[in-house]
Design a protein around this motif. Sequence first.
Motif, PDB file in Angstrom:
ATOM      1  N   GLU A  86      -3.754   5.311 -11.214  1.00 56.87           N
ATOM      2  CA  GLU A  86      -3.256   4.748  -9.960  1.00 56.87           C
ATOM      3  C   GLU A  86      -4.281   3.795  -9.356  1.00 56.87           C
ATOM      4  OE1 GLU A  86      -1.889   6.312  -5.507  1.00 56.87           O
ATOM      5  OE2 GLU A  86      -1.984   7.716  -7.208  1.00 56.87           O
ATOM      6  N   VAL A  87      -3.797   2.659  -8.888  1.00 60.59           N
ATOM      7  CA  VAL A  87      -4.680   1.673  -8.267  1.00 60.59           C
ATOM      8  C   VAL A  87      -5.155   2.186  -6.913  1.00 60.59           C
ATOM      9  CG1 VAL A  87      -4.845  -0.654  -7.299  1.00 60.59           C
ATOM     10  CG2 VAL A  87      -3.591  -0.276  -9.429  1.00 60.59           C
ATOM     11  N   GLU A  88      -6.467   2.175  -6.702  1.00 55.99           N
ATOM     12  CA  GLU A  88      -7.035   2.593  -5.417  1.00 55.99           C
ATOM     13  C   GLU A  88      -7.155   1.357  -4.532  1.00 55.99           C
ATOM     14  OE1 GLU A  88     -10.700   4.612  -6.040  1.00 55.99           O
ATOM     15  OE2 GLU A  88      -9.851   6.124  -7.395  1.00 55.99           O
ATOM     16  N   TRP A  89      -6.289   1.270  -3.549  1.00 55.13           N
ATOM     17  CA  TRP A  89      -6.200   0.063  -2.726  1.00 55.13           C
ATOM     18  C   TRP A  89      -7.466  -0.210  -1.934  1.00 55.13           C
ATOM     19  CZ3 TRP A  89      -2.694  -2.971  -4.348  1.00 55.13           C
ATOM     20  CH2 TRP A  89      -1.458  -2.498  -4.802  1.00 55.13           C
ATOM     21  N   THR A 149       0.808  -1.223   0.000  1.00 54.87           N
ATOM     22  CA  THR A 149       0.000   0.000   0.000  1.00 54.87           C
ATOM     23  C   THR A 149       0.838   1.269   0.000  1.00 54.87           C
ATOM     24  OG1 THR A 149      -0.160  -0.158   2.415  1.00 54.87           O
ATOM     25  CG2 THR A 149      -1.957  -1.099   1.127  1.00 54.87           C
ATOM     26  N   ASN A 150       2.135   1.148   0.337  1.00 54.10           N
ATOM     27  CA  ASN A 150       2.980   2.339   0.287  1.00 54.10           C
ATOM     28  C   ASN A 150       3.638   2.505  -1.085  1.00 54.10           C
ATOM     29  OD1 ASN A 150       4.724   0.186   0.420  1.00 54.10           O
ATOM     30  ND2 ASN A 150       6.082   1.090   1.949  1.00 54.10           N
ATOM     31  N   ARG A 151       3.213   1.683  -2.053  1.00 55.09           N
ATOM     32  CA  ARG A 151       3.714   1.786  -3.414  1.00 55.09           C
ATOM     33  C   ARG A 151       2.608   2.323  -4.327  1.00 55.09           C
ATOM     34  NH1 ARG A 151       5.759  -4.141  -4.763  1.00 55.09           N
ATOM     35  NH2 ARG A 151       6.571  -3.155  -6.646  1.00 55.09           N
ATOM     36  N   SER A 183      -8.655  -4.001  -3.465  1.00 58.25           N
ATOM     37  CA  SER A 183      -8.537  -4.930  -2.329  1.00 58.25           C
ATOM     38  C   SER A 183      -8.222  -6.339  -2.814  1.00 58.25           C
ATOM     39  CB  SER A 183      -9.835  -4.938  -1.517  1.00 58.25           C
ATOM     40  OG  SER A 183     -10.077  -3.666  -0.953  1.00 58.25           O
ATOM     41  N   SER A 184      -8.800  -6.714  -3.960  1.00 61.19           N
ATOM     42  CA  SER A 184      -8.534  -8.021  -4.531  1.00 61.19           C
ATOM     43  C   SER A 184      -7.072  -8.139  -4.956  1.00 61.19           C
ATOM     44  CB  SER A 184      -9.446  -8.274  -5.735  1.00 61.19           C
ATOM     45  OG  SER A 184      -9.175  -9.527  -6.328  1.00 61.19           O
ATOM     46  N   LEU A 185      -6.551  -7.081  -5.578  1.00 64.88           N
ATOM     47  CA  LEU A 185      -5.149  -7.081  -5.979  1.00 64.88           C
ATOM     48  C   LEU A 185      -4.246  -7.113  -4.758  1.00 64.88           C
ATOM     49  CD1 LEU A 185      -3.044  -6.896  -8.235  1.00 64.88           C
ATOM     50  CD2 LEU A 185      -3.229  -4.396  -8.116  1.00 64.88           C
ATOM     51  N   LYS A 186      -4.620  -6.358  -3.746  1.00 64.90           N
ATOM     52  CA  LYS A 186      -3.832  -6.317  -2.501  1.00 64.90           C
ATOM     53  C   LYS A 186      -3.791  -7.695  -1.855  1.00 64.90           C
ATOM     54  CE  LYS A 186      -5.734  -3.913   0.715  1.00 64.90           C
ATOM     55  NZ  LYS A 186      -6.223  -2.729   1.451  1.00 64.90           N
ATOM     56  N   MET A 222      -9.055  -7.743 -15.283  1.00 66.26           N
ATOM     57  CA  MET A 222     -10.161  -6.790 -15.185  1.00 66.26           C
ATOM     58  C   MET A 222      -9.647  -5.356 -15.186  1.00 66.26           C
ATOM     59  SD  MET A 222     -12.814  -8.603 -12.503  1.00 66.26           S
ATOM     60  CE  MET A 222     -11.589  -8.926 -11.226  1.00 66.26           C
ATOM     61  N   LEU A 223      -8.553  -5.107 -14.478  1.00 67.94           N
ATOM     62  CA  LEU A 223      -8.015  -3.752 -14.372  1.00 67.94           C
ATOM     63  C   LEU A 223      -7.479  -3.226 -15.700  1.00 67.94           C
ATOM     64  CD1 LEU A 223      -6.096  -3.843 -10.957  1.00 67.94           C
ATOM     65  CD2 LEU A 223      -7.928  -2.253 -11.569  1.00 67.94           C
TER      66      LEU A 223
END
Length: 310
Positions: free
Chosen positions: A131-134, A121-123, A140-143, A265-266
Motif C-alpha cells: 500500500e502506498v503511504e501517502w 488519500t481516501n483510496r 507525497s510526490s505521487l499525491k 521509482m515505486l
Amino acid sequence: MISSFLKVSAFVQKYRTPVLLISCGGVFTANIFYHVFPNGTYRKLYQAWSKGEPASLSEKLEDTFQAVLKDCTVGSTKNYTAFASFGFHPIGAGVPWLPAGAHVGIPANFNSSADDLAGITNRTILINGKEVEWESEIGSSLKESLVFSPEAKKFAIAREVVRLESAGPVLHAAVAPACLAGIFVNTVVLKQIFGLYTGSMLARGLVNVVVLGLGAAFYFLAADEISQWLDYRSDRHAASLSPEYAKGGVEFYDKILLRNKTLRMLMGPKGEEMYAPSGNLFPAKVFSLKHAPYTARREGIATLLKEQKM
C-alpha cells in the motif's frame, strides 16, 4: 489439402470484389464495435465501483463536464455522457452522432484539489503488493501528481471530447480495412503486370507473401502515425480554446510526467521497463509507438501558449 487450397483460391479469384468488401467491412466492424456500443462494452470495462456498486459522478464533475462541452461547441451535449471511471485521467469512447453517443470517463482524483484531497488519500493504492503511504516522501510526490487545477481538469476532459467529436475512433478503425484493400489491390495488379495468373503457383504465392508482409508493416506504421496525429490534433484543439486551457494542458502533462517518474521509482525493475527516466512510456512493442510522447505533447502546447501570448 492442395485440392482444398486450389478450390479456395479459385473461389477468391472468381468473387474477389465481394470477398474484399466483406473482409474490409468485417475488419472495420470489429475495430469500431465497442465505439458503436460503448455503454455495454467500454463503459463496463472502465466503470469505477464503490462498495459493490457503480460509482456515481459527483455534481461538481458533471458541472465541469457540461462547461467543457459548451466551450468545445459540440453539436449536441445530449450526445455526450460522463461517468465515474477508475484510473488517473479521463478516457473516452463512442461516436457522438450514433444512437449510443459518446461516453467520457472521469476519475475520482478529479474531485480533488490542493485544499481537499478527497478521491486520492481516501483510496488504497497497491503497488507491487504494498500500500502506498501517502505521508512518505515518494507518496507525497505521487499525491502531488494526481492533484490538478480546474484548468488542467478541463483541458484533460476537452482533449477527449475533441477526439470523439472529430470522429477519431472512426478514422482509427478505418486504417486496417484500408491497408487490407491496399494489399488485395496490389497483389492483383502485380500478378497482372507480370502475367502470373498463367504462371506457376509458387510465383503467385511468393508475390502474396511479399505484399502481405509489406502491407502488415505499413499497417503498423500507419496505425501509429494516425494515433499520434490524433493525439497532437486533440491536444492542439483543446489548448486553442483559450489561454487557460493551454496553461491547463502544460500542467496536465507536467503532472503525468511527474506521476510516471514516481511510479518508475515505486515499481522498481518493472517500473524501469514501463517508464523512461523522462516520464514517457516505453513502447509496449518493438518498433511501435502507439501514442505520442508526453514530453512532445507538452512542448507542443507550451509552444502554442507562447504564440497565444504574442
